[in-house]
Design an enzyme around this catalytic site. Structure first.
Site, PDB file in Angstrom:
ATOM      1  N   GLY A   1      -3.796   5.079 -24.699  1.00 18.92           N
ATOM      2  CA  GLY A   1      -3.517   6.525 -25.298  1.00 18.92           C
ATOM      3  C   GLY A   1      -2.700   6.713 -26.670  1.00 18.92           C
ATOM      4  O   GLY A   1      -2.974   8.298 -27.222  1.00 18.92           O
TER       5      GLY A   1
ATOM      6  N   GLU B   1      -8.062  -0.677 -22.100  1.00 13.77           N
ATOM      7  CA  GLU B   1      -7.513  -0.424 -21.197  1.00 13.77           C
ATOM      8  C   GLU B   1      -8.498  -0.871 -20.708  1.00 13.77           C
ATOM      9  O   GLU B   1      -8.127  -1.463 -19.085  1.00 13.77           O
ATOM     10  CB  GLU B   1      -8.050   0.694 -21.261  1.00 13.77           C
ATOM     11  CG  GLU B   1      -6.802   2.047 -21.530  1.00 13.77           C
ATOM     12  CD  GLU B   1      -6.836   2.524 -22.554  1.00 13.77           C
ATOM     13  OE1 GLU B   1      -7.787   2.094 -24.271  1.00 13.77           O
ATOM     14  OE2 GLU B   1      -7.074   4.084 -23.197  1.00 13.77           O
TER      15      GLU B   1
ATOM     16  N   GLU C   1      -5.240   7.697 -28.593  1.00 17.86           N
ATOM     17  CA  GLU C   1      -6.435   8.739 -28.425  1.00 17.86           C
ATOM     18  C   GLU C   1      -5.008   9.567 -28.419  1.00 17.86           C
ATOM     19  O   GLU C   1      -6.267  11.636 -29.086  1.00 17.86           O
ATOM     20  CB  GLU C   1      -6.216   8.762 -26.699  1.00 17.86           C
ATOM     21  CG  GLU C   1      -7.236   8.079 -25.835  1.00 17.86           C
ATOM     22  CD  GLU C   1      -6.957   7.608 -24.583  1.00 17.86           C
ATOM     23  OE1 GLU C   1      -6.083   7.254 -24.646  1.00 17.86           O
ATOM     24  OE2 GLU C   1      -8.138   7.505 -24.091  1.00 17.86           O
TER      25      GLU C   1
ATOM     26  N   ALA D   1      -0.128   4.699 -23.206  1.00 11.35           N
ATOM     27  CA  ALA D   1       0.683   4.996 -22.535  1.00 11.35           C
ATOM     28  C   ALA D   1       1.347   4.782 -21.806  1.00 11.35           C
ATOM     29  O   ALA D   1       1.509   3.137 -22.277  1.00 11.35           O
ATOM     30  CB  ALA D   1      -0.261   5.896 -21.231  1.00 11.35           C
TER      31      ALA D   1
HETATM   32  N1  CAA Z   1       4.302   0.196 -22.008  1.00  6.22           N
HETATM   33  C1  CAA Z   1       4.361   0.112 -22.020  1.00  6.22           C
HETATM   34  N2  CAA Z   1       5.294  -0.587 -22.594  1.00  6.22           N
HETATM   35  C2  CAA Z   1       5.288  -1.019 -23.434  1.00  6.22           C
HETATM   36  C3  CAA Z   1       3.563  -0.726 -23.929  1.00  6.22           C
HETATM   37  C4  CAA Z   1       2.715  -0.124 -23.349  1.00  6.22           C
HETATM   38  N3  CAA Z   1       1.729   1.311 -23.328  1.00  6.22           N
HETATM   39  N4  CAA Z   1       3.104  -1.754 -25.236  1.00  6.22           N
HETATM   40  C5  CAA Z   1       4.275  -1.749 -25.605  1.00  6.22           C
HETATM   41  N5  CAA Z   1       5.817  -2.193 -24.752  1.00  6.22           N
HETATM   42  C6  CAA Z   1       6.607  -3.272 -24.292  1.00  6.22           C
HETATM   43  C7  CAA Z   1       6.725  -3.702 -23.964  1.00  6.22           C
HETATM   44  O1  CAA Z   1       6.702  -3.920 -22.353  1.00  6.22           O
HETATM   45  C8  CAA Z   1       7.815  -4.638 -23.728  1.00  6.22           C
HETATM   46  O2  CAA Z   1       8.987  -4.632 -23.999  1.00  6.22           O
HETATM   47  P1  CAA Z   1      10.145  -5.154 -23.609  1.00  6.22           P
HETATM   48  O3  CAA Z   1      10.941  -5.479 -24.511  1.00  6.22           O
HETATM   49  O4  CAA Z   1      11.150  -4.268 -21.908  1.00  6.22           O
HETATM   50  O5  CAA Z   1       9.789  -6.899 -23.216  1.00  6.22           O
HETATM   51  C9  CAA Z   1       8.112  -3.962 -26.133  1.00  6.22           C
HETATM   52  O6  CAA Z   1       7.273  -2.983 -25.404  1.00  6.22           O
HETATM   53  C10 CAA Z   1       7.663  -4.801 -27.050  1.00  6.22           C
HETATM   54  O7  CAA Z   1       6.455  -5.112 -26.741  1.00  6.22           O
HETATM   55  P2  CAA Z   1       5.586  -6.854 -27.427  1.00  6.22           P
HETATM   56  O8  CAA Z   1       6.410  -7.604 -26.404  1.00  6.22           O
HETATM   57  O9  CAA Z   1       4.913  -6.813 -26.044  1.00  6.22           O
HETATM   58  O10 CAA Z   1       5.267  -6.877 -28.422  1.00  6.22           O
HETATM   59  P3  CAA Z   1       4.915  -7.614 -28.989  1.00  6.22           P
HETATM   60  O11 CAA Z   1       4.574  -7.715 -30.525  1.00  6.22           O
HETATM   61  O12 CAA Z   1       4.921  -9.232 -28.595  1.00  6.22           O
HETATM   62  O13 CAA Z   1       2.970  -7.172 -29.146  1.00  6.22           O
HETATM   63  C11 CAA Z   1       1.582  -5.332 -28.277  1.00  6.22           C
HETATM   64  C12 CAA Z   1       2.691  -5.338 -29.077  1.00  6.22           C
HETATM   65  C13 CAA Z   1       0.100  -6.059 -28.659  1.00  6.22           C
HETATM   66  C14 CAA Z   1       1.437  -3.698 -28.956  1.00  6.22           C
HETATM   67  C15 CAA Z   1       1.476  -5.024 -26.979  1.00  6.22           C
HETATM   68  O14 CAA Z   1       3.292  -4.841 -26.767  1.00  6.22           O
HETATM   69  C16 CAA Z   1       0.452  -4.677 -26.200  1.00  6.22           C
HETATM   70  O15 CAA Z   1      -0.459  -5.031 -26.293  1.00  6.22           O
HETATM   71  N6  CAA Z   1       0.867  -3.474 -25.797  1.00  6.22           N
HETATM   72  C17 CAA Z   1       0.208  -2.533 -24.708  1.00  6.22           C
HETATM   73  C18 CAA Z   1      -0.599  -2.015 -25.448  1.00  6.22           C
HETATM   74  C19 CAA Z   1      -1.728  -1.482 -24.418  1.00  6.22           C
HETATM   75  O16 CAA Z   1      -2.317  -2.311 -23.272  1.00  6.22           O
HETATM   76  N7  CAA Z   1      -1.939   0.201 -24.290  1.00  6.22           N
HETATM   77  C20 CAA Z   1      -2.774   1.127 -23.616  1.00  6.22           C
HETATM   78  C21 CAA Z   1      -1.893   1.433 -22.112  1.00  6.22           C
HETATM   79  S1  CAA Z   1      -2.640   1.963 -21.201  1.00  6.22           S
HETATM   80  C22 CAA Z   1      -3.686   3.321 -22.070  1.00  6.22           C
HETATM   81  O17 CAA Z   1      -3.137   3.817 -23.144  1.00  6.22           O
HETATM   82  C23 CAA Z   1      -4.158   4.164 -21.152  1.00  6.22           C
HETATM   83  C24 CAA Z   1      -4.999   6.102 -21.179  1.00  6.22           C
HETATM   84  O18 CAA Z   1      -5.170   5.900 -22.039  1.00  6.22           O
HETATM   85  C25 CAA Z   1      -4.265   6.700 -20.930  1.00  6.22           C
END
Ligand code: CAA
Length: 276
Positions: free
Chosen positions: A127, A150, A130, A82
């Site tokens: 998500g 999460e 999911e 998400a």
């Molecule tokens: N939401 C919003 N933006 C996201 C995102 C997310 N889930 N995942 C990645 N992005 C964005 C980053 O903010 C970044 O944006 P900018 O370039 O503007 O800074 C861009 O995508 C590239 O990401 P990274 O620079 O972080 O890339 P990386 O290769 O260093 O890392 C990754 C990749 C490990 C996937 C890392 O991006 C990450 O950990 N992302 C979040 C994953 C996460 O926590 N997902 C769960 C979300 S909560 C959820 O899903 C709740 C639910 O159950 C409904």
């Protein structure tokens, strides 16, 4: 730009153009639907959630669409979860609504009468995993990383992951993945039954296509019926599930496809199913 934008156009699909999805229906009736926000690793903001629901609701109305493949644009992510940037402004009721809306969209996908396959081409986190869990089958690149991170955000999965992962793999796997929040390799996900097929990056599309081609050769009403009985059966006990199965089995004898399937077998030829 998604890899699908350059392939066959969707002339027969009169949907409103999507802002965050790309869609191509190929000449075999496979709808290739990609979440197309590669700069945000295809994170699901509320618009994407609504567009995914609208796309699936619309696609299943087309007789010529026999299967849907959901994937992520770009070469890095399926869907990284998400969209976390939407979280800051949410109060508890709004967060609950966000969860409900995501759950509802995924229930729509899971209830699709045409098979929906997740082609996991990279990160499938939160998500994103999911979303893949709500699809009927999952094919993953051996480079993909999956997980439910999460808890690292002080949250739990909110798009059905706590429930679907327990049912698909086991409560033990669900607890491990949810509590650690760690990334899991596609090979490990395959080992525990979360992923149905593994492929190299180069062969991901081909392996997915072959799996889909196999399914769409079968009787489409039987496929839809099997999807429904398995899905509804998971919500009820064994004997009620067997009632559902027997009713659906009986009903299929009213279809021309069932007659064709039996006749083709006895005449030692390939069946020609009409979806009737
Ligand atoms: N939401 C919003 N933006 C996201 C995102 C997310 N889930 N995942 C990645 N992005 C964005 C980053 O903010 C970044 O944006 P900018 O370039 O503007 O800074 C861009 O995508 C590239 O990401 P990274 O620079 O972080 O890339 P990386 O290769 O260093 O890392 C990754 C990749 C490990 C996937 C890392 O991006 C990450 O950990 N992302 C979040 C994953 C996460 O926590 N997902 C769960 C979300 S909560 C959820 O899903 C709740 C639910 O159950 C409904």
């Amino acid at each position: 730009m998604s890899e699908f934008d350059e392939t066959v156009a969707t002339e027969d699909i009169e949907s409103e153009p999507f802002q965050h999805l790309s869609l191509v229906v190929d000449d075999e009736g496979i709808a290739w639907l990609a979440v197309d926000r590669p700069k945000a690793l295809n994170a699901l903001n509320s618009e994407v959630v609504d567009e995914l629901r609208d796309a699936v609701v619309e696609l299943v109305t087309y007789e010529d669409v026999h299967a849907i493949v959901i994937t992520g644009a770009g070469d890095k992510a399926f869907v990284a979860g998400a969209d976390i940037s939407e979280f800051n402004s949410l109060d508890p009721m709004e967060a609950r609504e966000l969860s409900r809306n995501g759950q509802d969209m995924l229930a729509t996908i899971e209830s699709s009468p045409v098979p929906v396959i997740a082609m996991i081409n990279g990160f499938a986190l939160g998500g994103g995993l999911e979303l893949a869990l709500a699809c009927h089958l999952r094919v993953a690149s051996d480079k993909a990383l999956l997980g439910l991170p999460e808890v690292s955000l002080g949250l739990i999965p909110g798009f059905g992951g706590t429930q679907r992962l327990s049912r698909l793999a086991s409560p033990g796997i669900a607890r491990e993945w949810v509590l650690t929040g760690e990334h899991v390799t596609a090979a490990e996900a395959y080992r525990v039954g979360v992923v149905n097929r593994l492929a190299s990056d180069e062969e991901l599309r081909e392996v997915t296509t072959k799996l889909v081609q196999t399914i769409i050769k079968r009787g489409p009403i039987a496929v839809a019926s099997a999807l429904e009985v398995i899905r509804r059966g998971l919500e009820v006990g064994q004997s009620e599930g067997e009632n559902l199965e027997a009713d659906a089995f009986g009903l299929l004898f009213a279809t021309a496809d069932q007659k064709e399937g039996a006749a083709a077998f006895l005449e030692k030829r390939k069946p020609e199913f009409q979806g009737r």
